[in-house]
Design a protein around this motif. Structure first.
Motif, PDB file in Angstrom:
ATOM      1  N   LEU A 149       0.832  -1.214   0.000  1.00 46.82           N
ATOM      2  CA  LEU A 149       0.000   0.000   0.000  1.00 46.82           C
ATOM      3  C   LEU A 149       0.864   1.260   0.000  1.00 46.82           C
ATOM      4  CD1 LEU A 149      -2.780  -1.119   2.518  1.00 46.82           C
ATOM      5  CD2 LEU A 149      -2.900  -1.102   0.012  1.00 46.82           C
TER       6      LEU A 149
ATOM      7  N   MET B 115       1.035   3.649  -5.040  1.00 44.41           N
ATOM      8  CA  MET B 115       0.442   2.928  -6.162  1.00 44.41           C
ATOM      9  C   MET B 115      -0.574   1.875  -5.691  1.00 44.41           C
ATOM     10  SD  MET B 115       0.236   2.849  -9.315  1.00 44.41           S
ATOM     11  CE  MET B 115       1.556   3.492 -10.313  1.00 44.41           C
TER      12      MET B 115
ATOM     13  N   LEU C 229       2.638  -6.243 -10.075  1.00 45.31           N
ATOM     14  CA  LEU C 229       2.812  -4.927 -10.695  1.00 45.31           C
ATOM     15  C   LEU C 229       4.008  -4.194 -10.093  1.00 45.31           C
ATOM     16  CD1 LEU C 229      -0.965  -4.031 -10.848  1.00 45.31           C
ATOM     17  CD2 LEU C 229       0.481  -4.885 -12.690  1.00 45.31           C
TER      18      LEU C 229
ATOM     19  N   VAL D 266       3.145  -0.779 -14.836  1.00 47.84           N
ATOM     20  CA  VAL D 266       2.124   0.273 -14.866  1.00 47.84           C
ATOM     21  C   VAL D 266       2.709   1.542 -15.477  1.00 47.84           C
ATOM     22  CG1 VAL D 266       0.531   1.625 -13.447  1.00 47.84           C
ATOM     23  CG2 VAL D 266       1.187  -0.685 -12.739  1.00 47.84           C
TER      24      VAL D 266
HETATM   25  P1  NDP Z   1       6.727   2.370  -2.859  1.00 44.40           P
HETATM   26  O1  NDP Z   1       8.136   1.967  -2.937  1.00 44.40           O
HETATM   27  O2  NDP Z   1       6.358   3.667  -2.238  1.00 44.40           O
HETATM   28  O3  NDP Z   1       5.799   1.261  -2.117  1.00 44.40           O
HETATM   29  C1  NDP Z   1       6.382   0.234  -1.651  1.00 44.40           C
HETATM   30  C2  NDP Z   1       5.483  -0.807  -1.020  1.00 44.40           C
HETATM   31  O4  NDP Z   1       6.365  -1.913  -0.887  1.00 44.40           O
HETATM   32  C3  NDP Z   1       5.011  -0.403   0.360  1.00 44.40           C
HETATM   33  O5  NDP Z   1       3.793  -1.048   0.600  1.00 44.40           O
HETATM   34  C4  NDP Z   1       6.127  -0.994   1.250  1.00 44.40           C
HETATM   35  O6  NDP Z   1       5.682  -1.318   2.537  1.00 44.40           O
HETATM   36  C5  NDP Z   1       6.420  -2.270   0.488  1.00 44.40           C
HETATM   37  N1  NDP Z   1       7.727  -2.833   0.783  1.00 44.40           N
HETATM   38  C6  NDP Z   1       8.943  -2.401   0.368  1.00 44.40           C
HETATM   39  N2  NDP Z   1       9.912  -3.196   0.836  1.00 44.40           N
HETATM   40  C7  NDP Z   1       9.292  -4.163   1.559  1.00 44.40           C
HETATM   41  C8  NDP Z   1       9.748  -5.295   2.270  1.00 44.40           C
HETATM   42  N3  NDP Z   1      11.051  -5.615   2.350  1.00 44.40           N
HETATM   43  N4  NDP Z   1       8.834  -6.065   2.888  1.00 44.40           N
HETATM   44  C9  NDP Z   1       7.522  -5.768   2.810  1.00 44.40           C
HETATM   45  N5  NDP Z   1       7.013  -4.715   2.139  1.00 44.40           N
HETATM   46  C10 NDP Z   1       7.897  -3.923   1.516  1.00 44.40           C
HETATM   47  O7  NDP Z   1       6.224   2.239  -4.307  1.00 44.40           O
HETATM   48  P2  NDP Z   1       4.888   2.767  -5.065  1.00 44.40           P
HETATM   49  O8  NDP Z   1       3.679   2.421  -4.315  1.00 44.40           O
HETATM   50  O9  NDP Z   1       5.086   4.185  -5.505  1.00 44.40           O
HETATM   51  O10 NDP Z   1       5.014   1.862  -6.349  1.00 44.40           O
HETATM   52  C11 NDP Z   1       4.856   0.461  -6.289  1.00 44.40           C
HETATM   53  C12 NDP Z   1       5.454  -0.151  -7.544  1.00 44.40           C
HETATM   54  O11 NDP Z   1       4.860   0.455  -8.695  1.00 44.40           O
HETATM   55  C13 NDP Z   1       6.965   0.075  -7.657  1.00 44.40           C
HETATM   56  O12 NDP Z   1       7.556  -1.085  -8.176  1.00 44.40           O
HETATM   57  C14 NDP Z   1       7.073   1.252  -8.620  1.00 44.40           C
HETATM   58  O13 NDP Z   1       8.299   1.243  -9.335  1.00 44.40           O
HETATM   59  C15 NDP Z   1       5.884   0.986  -9.533  1.00 44.40           C
HETATM   60  N6  NDP Z   1       5.376   2.208 -10.150  1.00 44.40           N
HETATM   61  C16 NDP Z   1       5.206   3.337  -9.394  1.00 44.40           C
HETATM   62  C17 NDP Z   1       4.769   4.503  -9.979  1.00 44.40           C
HETATM   63  C18 NDP Z   1       4.582   5.745  -9.161  1.00 44.40           C
HETATM   64  O14 NDP Z   1       4.427   6.811  -9.763  1.00 44.40           O
HETATM   65  N7  NDP Z   1       4.542   5.666  -7.843  1.00 44.40           N
HETATM   66  C19 NDP Z   1       4.486   4.566 -11.426  1.00 44.40           C
HETATM   67  C20 NDP Z   1       4.586   3.301 -12.112  1.00 44.40           C
HETATM   68  C21 NDP Z   1       5.046   2.179 -11.479  1.00 44.40           C
HETATM   69  P3  NDP Z   1       5.733  -0.203   3.711  1.00 44.40           P
HETATM   70  O15 NDP Z   1       4.542   0.674   3.475  1.00 44.40           O
HETATM   71  O16 NDP Z   1       5.675  -1.004   4.943  1.00 44.40           O
HETATM   72  O17 NDP Z   1       7.034   0.543   3.532  1.00 44.40           O
END
Ligand code: NDP
Length: 283
Positions: free
Chosen positions: A8, A11, A89, A116
């Motif tokens: 969460l 994205m 994704l 995405v």
């Molecule tokens: P974030 O990096 O902000 O979100 C990361 C999510 O991954 C959070 O829920 C985080 O949990 C979780 N996470 C990371 N490391 C771990 C771990 N070791 N164990 C468990 N949970 C973990 O990314 P976004 O939401 O912005 O994007 C998600 C994906 O979509 C990425 O791969 C990004 O490249 C891709 N994307 C993003 C865009 C954007 O504009 N944001 C556009 C297009 C693609 P916690 O909340 O606990 O930290």
């Protein structure tokens, strides 16, 4: 009409919201549980753990930082993947996408890989799409649910293909976007505001003409410098470096490009088109 969303960040949160907006029964899980608070207030179920999140629905959307996070989460409960379709994704390399798809399949699940092509506010809005690859039947079975998020751009069975297309696009995106920001640092340092330059920036960033011109030439290995060449481009970029540095703007980014042009010139390609860089950049 039910789905699990794991991850969460901005994205995944936008995705869970889009499903709630469409009346889906949504289960969520996130390492940091408080990021689910507003979704739960809107009717989402917060799973107490990864296993419960996977067991809640056949369709599971993953939106995580990278595949290290994917494995850190799913390897806690691989047995819960049986019969699940994991729409991954998460951005990462094609090789990691293929490895993960094999691993999910070895535990009785199916991975659909996705890339995405919109920031979070675009989720659930028309005209944006996501690259998908993986089993065609899984895509068709879940097409309606995928289309809640964005349009579906299906590329083929290879689970690495969507990741590859995504990385190609994002390579161009980051480079282009940083070019825009560098230009605006230079504009500001010379007293021109970003708003003043806005219309000109939109025109300068429209590379459609060059994409159409270059694509067939790149594929044909035709680098004739009938319109532009590396020697001219290097001279032009030297002016950019001087304009930036004269105003106290870091010239490292244009200098890195200039170095690449110079490598091409040193290799004897000064009179070739910039398309020659596709060779110069390949080891
Ligand atoms: P974030 O990096 O902000 O979100 C990361 C999510 O991954 C959070 O829920 C985080 O949990 C979780 N996470 C990371 N490391 C771990 C771990 N070791 N164990 C468990 N949970 C973990 O990314 P976004 O939401 O912005 O994007 C998600 C994906 O979509 C990425 O791969 C990004 O490249 C891709 N994307 C993003 C865009 C954007 O504009 N944001 C556009 C297009 C693609 P916690 O909340 O606990 O930290």
């Amino acid at each position: 009409m039910s789905v699990t969303v794991i991850g969460l960040g901005p994205m995944g949160h936008a995705m869970a919201t889009a499903y709630l907006d469409k009346g889906y029964d949504v289960t969520v899980w996130n390492r940091t549980a408080r990021k689910a608070d507003d979704l739960v207030a809107r009717g989402a179920h917060l799973a107490p753990g990864v296993e419960a999140a996977l067991k809640a629905n056949e369709l599971v959307v993953l939106s995580l930082t990278g595949y290290d996070a994917v494995h850190a989460i799913l390897e806690q409960v691989p047995q819960a993947l049986a019969g699940r379709t994991v729409v991954n994704l998460t951005s990462d390399t094609p090789a990691n996408a293929r490895t993960a798809a094999e691993w999910v399949a070895s535990h009785g699940g199916t991975q659909i890989t996705g890339g995405v092509q919109t920031p979070p506010p675009g989720i659930g809005t028309p005209g944006v799409s996501t690259y998908y690859s993986g089993p065609a039947d899984a895509i068709e079975t879940h097409r309606a649910a995928l289309e809640v998020l964005t349009e579906v751009d299906y590329l083929g069975e290879d689970p690495g293909l969507a990741a590859l297309y995504y990385q190609i696009g994002i390579d161009m995106f980051w480079t282009g976007l940083v070019g825009y920001l560098h230009g605006q640092a230079m504009a500001r340092a010379h007293g021109v505001s970003a708003r003043q330059f806005r219309e000109h920036a939109v025109k300068s960033l429209d590379f459609g003409y060059f994409v159409e011109l270059y694509a067939p030439r790149i594929d044909a290995g035709d680098h004739s410098g009938d319109m532009e060449n590396l020697a001219m481009a290097a001279a032009s970029l030297e002016h950019v470096v001087r304009t930036a540095e004269a105003a106290g703007v870091d010239g490292a980014i244009p200098r890195a490009i200039l170095d690449t042009f110079r490598r091409g010139i040193a290799a004897g390609h000064g009179q070739d088109s910039l398309t020659r860089l596709t060779d110069v950049l390949t080891s």
